[in-house]
Design a protein around this motif. Structure first.
Motif, PDB file in Angstrom:
ATOM      1  N   ARG A   1     -60.972 -63.079  47.219  1.00 19.06           N
ATOM      2  CA  ARG A   1     -60.709 -64.335  46.493  1.00 19.06           C
ATOM      3  C   ARG A   1     -59.393 -65.000  46.868  1.00 19.06           C
ATOM      4  O   ARG A   1     -59.122 -66.116  46.423  1.00 19.06           O
ATOM      5  N   LEU A   2     -58.574 -64.348  47.669  1.00 20.07           N
ATOM      6  CA  LEU A   2     -57.292 -64.921  48.048  1.00 20.07           C
ATOM      7  C   LEU A   2     -57.456 -65.863  49.237  1.00 20.07           C
ATOM      8  O   LEU A   2     -58.137 -65.515  50.211  1.00 20.07           O
ATOM      9  N   PRO A   3     -56.844 -67.036  49.198  1.00 23.42           N
ATOM     10  CA  PRO A   3     -57.013 -67.991  50.291  1.00 23.42           C
ATOM     11  C   PRO A   3     -56.418 -67.510  51.608  1.00 23.42           C
ATOM     12  O   PRO A   3     -56.774 -68.028  52.666  1.00 23.42           O
ATOM     13  N   THR A   4     -55.549 -66.521  51.563  1.00 23.55           N
ATOM     14  CA  THR A   4     -54.961 -65.980  52.793  1.00 23.55           C
ATOM     15  C   THR A   4     -55.905 -65.035  53.524  1.00 23.55           C
ATOM     16  O   THR A   4     -55.641 -64.655  54.665  1.00 23.55           O
ATOM     17  N   SER A   5     -57.006 -64.667  52.896  1.00 24.51           N
ATOM     18  CA  SER A   5     -57.875 -63.621  53.442  1.00 24.51           C
ATOM     19  C   SER A   5     -58.955 -64.164  54.372  1.00 24.51           C
ATOM     20  O   SER A   5     -60.057 -63.621  54.423  1.00 24.51           O
TER      21      SER A   5
ATOM     22  N   TYR B   1     -58.857 -56.464  52.826  1.00 26.84           N
ATOM     23  CA  TYR B   1     -59.910 -55.791  52.056  1.00 26.84           C
ATOM     24  C   TYR B   1     -60.978 -56.828  51.722  1.00 26.84           C
ATOM     25  O   TYR B   1     -60.713 -58.027  51.701  1.00 26.84           O
ATOM     26  N   TYR B   2     -62.178 -56.336  51.493  1.00 31.58           N
ATOM     27  CA  TYR B   2     -63.321 -57.214  51.240  1.00 31.58           C
ATOM     28  C   TYR B   2     -63.801 -57.092  49.801  1.00 31.58           C
ATOM     29  O   TYR B   2     -64.022 -55.996  49.304  1.00 31.58           O
ATOM     30  N   ASP B   3     -63.934 -58.229  49.174  1.00 40.13           N
ATOM     31  CA  ASP B   3     -64.499 -58.338  47.834  1.00 40.13           C
ATOM     32  C   ASP B   3     -66.028 -58.278  47.963  1.00 40.13           C
ATOM     33  O   ASP B   3     -66.607 -58.885  48.865  1.00 40.13           O
TER      34      ASP B   3
END
Length: 183
Positions: free
Chosen positions: A15-19, A47-49
């Motif tokens: 959910r992080l925009p940096t990912s 890491y993967y959500d």
């Protein structure tokens, strides 16, 4: 009518925009696709959500050996420079030149937010990229004539069959078609 632009789409690992874990870029010059670029990216944080993974199907195994964003963006800049500025001799101000070409994205707030976030994480100077939003443009163009304004729905209304939705390059290609139709 917008004839020269860069359509862009990111997929994120969580959910992080940096990912950002993949990017698709379509360079349109004089109303025609001049080049495309796709790359997997090692996300930050890495890491993967579960929900994001379900959407695009990418996993940590896919991106463990992928380059980090700063390396991928270097390649993107080189491709953009080749398409739009090959006739110019000096590339000292490549980022500034690229910033003169508008970017388009479907729900631009998301993709522009990702781009700004990863520039910050990698301590890169963010040029003032101009973004146009094909989601907002499709709402103006089609209004209530469409059941929704999701990318695949709008792409179909513009005559494009989006077969691999949530693959960053396929989504960027659909966005480019929509931009040529509604912008």
């Amino acid at each position: 009518m917008l004839r020269d632009f860069i359509a862009i789409d990111f997929e994120t690992a969580n959910r992080l925009p940096t990912s950002v874990c993949s990017v698709g870029v379509v360079m349109v010059r004089n109303g025609r696709v001049a080049d495309t670029f796709y790359s997997l990216i090692q996300p930050e944080p890495n890491y993967y959500d579960y929900w994001c993974q379900r959407v695009h199907g990418l996993s940590q195994q896919d991106t463990d050996e992928a380059p980090v964003f700063s390396k991928v963006w270097q390649q993107v800049e080189e491709r953009i420079a080749d398409v739009f500025f090959a006739d110019q001799l000096a590339f000292d101000n490549r980022r500034d030149l690229i910033a003169s070409i508008p970017f388009v994205a479907h729900n631009a707030r998301f993709d522009e937010g990702c781009l700004k976030a990863v520039f910050r994480v990698y301590q890169m100077d963010y040029p003032d990229y101009r973004f146009y939003d094909t989601l907002a443009a499709s709402r103006r163009q089609f209004g209530l004539s469409l059941p929704n304004h999701q990318l695949h729905t709008v792409a179909a209304a513009c005559g494009y069959d989006l077969r691999n939705h949530h693959h960053a390059l396929a989504d960027a290609e659909a966005c480019a078609v929509i931009a040529l139709y509604v912008l």
